[in-house]
Write a protein that holds these residues in place. Structure first.
Motif, PDB file in Angstrom:
ATOM      1  N   ASP A   1       0.835  -1.204   0.000  1.00  0.00           N
ATOM      2  CA  ASP A   1       0.000   0.000   0.000  1.00  0.00           C
ATOM      3  C   ASP A   1       0.872   1.257   0.000  1.00  0.00           C
ATOM      4  O   ASP A   1       1.885   1.322   0.705  1.00  0.00           O
ATOM      5  CB  ASP A   1      -0.917   0.024   1.225  1.00  0.00           C
ATOM      6  CG  ASP A   1      -2.009  -1.034   1.153  1.00  0.00           C
ATOM      7  OD1 ASP A   1      -2.283  -1.511   0.039  1.00  0.00           O
ATOM      8  OD2 ASP A   1      -2.565  -1.388   2.211  1.00  0.00           O
TER       9      ASP A   1
ATOM     10  N   ASP B   1      -4.777   9.052   3.131  1.00  0.00           N
ATOM     11  CA  ASP B   1      -5.655   8.664   4.224  1.00  0.00           C
ATOM     12  C   ASP B   1      -6.370   7.363   3.868  1.00  0.00           C
ATOM     13  O   ASP B   1      -6.123   6.764   2.818  1.00  0.00           O
ATOM     14  CB  ASP B   1      -6.659   9.772   4.554  1.00  0.00           C
ATOM     15  CG  ASP B   1      -7.587  10.104   3.380  1.00  0.00           C
ATOM     16  OD1 ASP B   1      -7.725   9.264   2.461  1.00  0.00           O
ATOM     17  OD2 ASP B   1      -8.178  11.196   3.390  1.00  0.00           O
ATOM     18  N   TYR B   2      -7.249   6.908   4.737  1.00  0.00           N
ATOM     19  CA  TYR B   2      -7.905   5.613   4.529  1.00  0.00           C
ATOM     20  C   TYR B   2      -8.813   5.608   3.310  1.00  0.00           C
ATOM     21  O   TYR B   2      -9.178   4.546   2.792  1.00  0.00           O
ATOM     22  CB  TYR B   2      -8.699   5.235   5.789  1.00  0.00           C
ATOM     23  CG  TYR B   2      -9.879   6.134   6.078  1.00  0.00           C
ATOM     24  CD1 TYR B   2     -11.161   5.794   5.655  1.00  0.00           C
ATOM     25  CD2 TYR B   2      -9.712   7.315   6.796  1.00  0.00           C
ATOM     26  CE1 TYR B   2     -12.245   6.619   5.923  1.00  0.00           C
ATOM     27  CE2 TYR B   2     -10.793   8.143   7.059  1.00  0.00           C
ATOM     28  CZ  TYR B   2     -12.048   7.792   6.632  1.00  0.00           C
ATOM     29  OH  TYR B   2     -13.118   8.614   6.893  1.00  0.00           O
ATOM     30  N   GLN B   3      -9.182   6.790   2.806  1.00  0.00           N
ATOM     31  CA  GLN B   3     -10.021   6.880   1.614  1.00  0.00           C
ATOM     32  C   GLN B   3      -9.195   7.029   0.336  1.00  0.00           C
ATOM     33  O   GLN B   3      -9.744   7.107  -0.751  1.00  0.00           O
ATOM     34  CB  GLN B   3     -10.982   8.063   1.738  1.00  0.00           C
ATOM     35  CG  GLN B   3     -12.011   7.903   2.848  1.00  0.00           C
ATOM     36  CD  GLN B   3     -12.924   9.113   2.954  1.00  0.00           C
ATOM     37  OE1 GLN B   3     -12.514  10.241   2.678  1.00  0.00           O
ATOM     38  NE2 GLN B   3     -14.168   8.873   3.354  1.00  0.00           N
ATOM     39  N   GLY B   4      -7.870   7.096   0.503  1.00  0.00           N
ATOM     40  CA  GLY B   4      -7.004   7.240  -0.653  1.00  0.00           C
ATOM     41  C   GLY B   4      -6.737   8.673  -1.053  1.00  0.00           C
ATOM     42  O   GLY B   4      -6.060   8.927  -2.050  1.00  0.00           O
ATOM     43  N   SER B   5      -7.269   9.628  -0.292  1.00  0.00           N
ATOM     44  CA  SER B   5      -7.034  11.036  -0.596  1.00  0.00           C
ATOM     45  C   SER B   5      -5.634  11.442  -0.130  1.00  0.00           C
ATOM     46  O   SER B   5      -5.094  10.882   0.828  1.00  0.00           O
ATOM     47  CB  SER B   5      -8.074  11.918   0.100  1.00  0.00           C
ATOM     48  OG  SER B   5      -9.383  11.577  -0.329  1.00  0.00           O
ATOM     49  N   LYS B   6      -5.053  12.453  -0.802  1.00  0.00           N
ATOM     50  CA  LYS B   6      -3.707  12.904  -0.467  1.00  0.00           C
ATOM     51  C   LYS B   6      -3.758  14.208   0.311  1.00  0.00           C
ATOM     52  O   LYS B   6      -4.609  15.059   0.067  1.00  0.00           O
ATOM     53  CB  LYS B   6      -2.872  13.110  -1.737  1.00  0.00           C
ATOM     54  CG  LYS B   6      -2.734  11.887  -2.621  1.00  0.00           C
ATOM     55  CD  LYS B   6      -1.720  12.101  -3.722  1.00  0.00           C
ATOM     56  CE  LYS B   6      -2.102  13.232  -4.654  1.00  0.00           C
ATOM     57  NZ  LYS B   6      -3.286  12.903  -5.482  1.00  0.00           N
TER      58      LYS B   6
END
Length: 252
Positions: free
Chosen positions: A116, A143-148
């Protein structure tokens, strides 16, 4: 008072260091031999949980004890292949993908052992940046949502300064709590540098054992000593950026 000696030999096939421990009632300290000399680390056994954590990427990468990481360059099959970071038992902690893996220059990804993405690092572009003496690198955490989100900015020294062994490199960090400035001192190509916090305290040391240096002409195997409470993913992200700046394993 109980004093004893423990010798730690990494199964990486190379001697990485010696540890001398001494227990005095509820207090303990240990020394680590590196090419910097003798590093002394001290902590209260009963207050170990009180170590101040400094999460920059995430608190899950902060340890309450001092950590020794081993960096090994990937085989020279692909230029810019990057490197892996392990512990002394050769367990992979992080992987760093360079431009040879990603197919994009000026971009790096620090991955967790499971693959990951943890940190995305990009060299800032644009006309203004091209005209600037100091190029900047931006580090983004996922983050856990894949946002940077932006977590650190490293200011690359001018090309002429890259050859200066006592030059310093500044790093600014952005967290929800506060902004801090770290600094890299020393010369990374020699594997002889440190990262210090805003107060001047050493938070990480990069080095290579003399025994390994004598055996290997290149510096493809070296170690990082990370102090308690310091974000190891952040430290690896800084190392990855330095690796690219100085044209090493992550650069095509």
């Amino acid at each position: 008072m109980c004093i004893y000696i423990r010798v730690c030999v990494c199964v990486c096939g190379m001697w990485m260091g010696s540890f001398i421990e001494a227990n005095l009632k509820e207090s303990s300290f240990y020394y680590i031999y590196t090419n910097y000399g003798l590093i002394r680390s001290y902590h209260q056994m009963s207050t170990k949980a009180n170590v101040i954590m400094t999460p920059i990427i995430s608190k899950i990468y902060c340890s309450s004890s001092q950590t020794l990481l081993v960096v090994r360059r990937r085989p020279h099959v692909v230029n810019g292949g990057g490197f892996v970071v392990t512990d002394c038992s050769q367990k992979i902690i992080f992987r760093v993908d360079g431009c040879g893996v990603l197919g994009t220059k000026g971009e790096l990804v620090v991955r967790h052992a499971d693959g990951d993405a943890v940190v995305l690092i990009r060299r800032k572009g644009g006309v203004v940046e091209a005209l600037s003496i100091h190029k900047k690198w931006k580090g983004y955490a996922f983050d856990y949502q894949g946002s940077k989100k932006l977590v650190f900015t490293l200011k690359e020294p001018p090309s002429s300064s890259c050859l200066v062994r006592n030059s310093s490199i500044r790093i600014s960090t952005e967290t929800t709590a506060r902004s801090s400035n770290f600094e890299v001192k020393g010369y990374f190509p020699d594997r002889d540098c440190i990262i210090v916090d805003p107060s001047g305290n050493i938070v990480a040391q990069i080095g290579v054992k003399k025994e390994i240096q004598d055996l290997m002409e290149s510096k493809d195997l070296y170690h990082i000593v990370v102090k308690p409470g310091i974000d190891q993913a952040f430290v690896v992200g800084v190392i990855a950026t330095l690796d690219y700046i100085y044209g090493e394993s992550t650069r095509c």
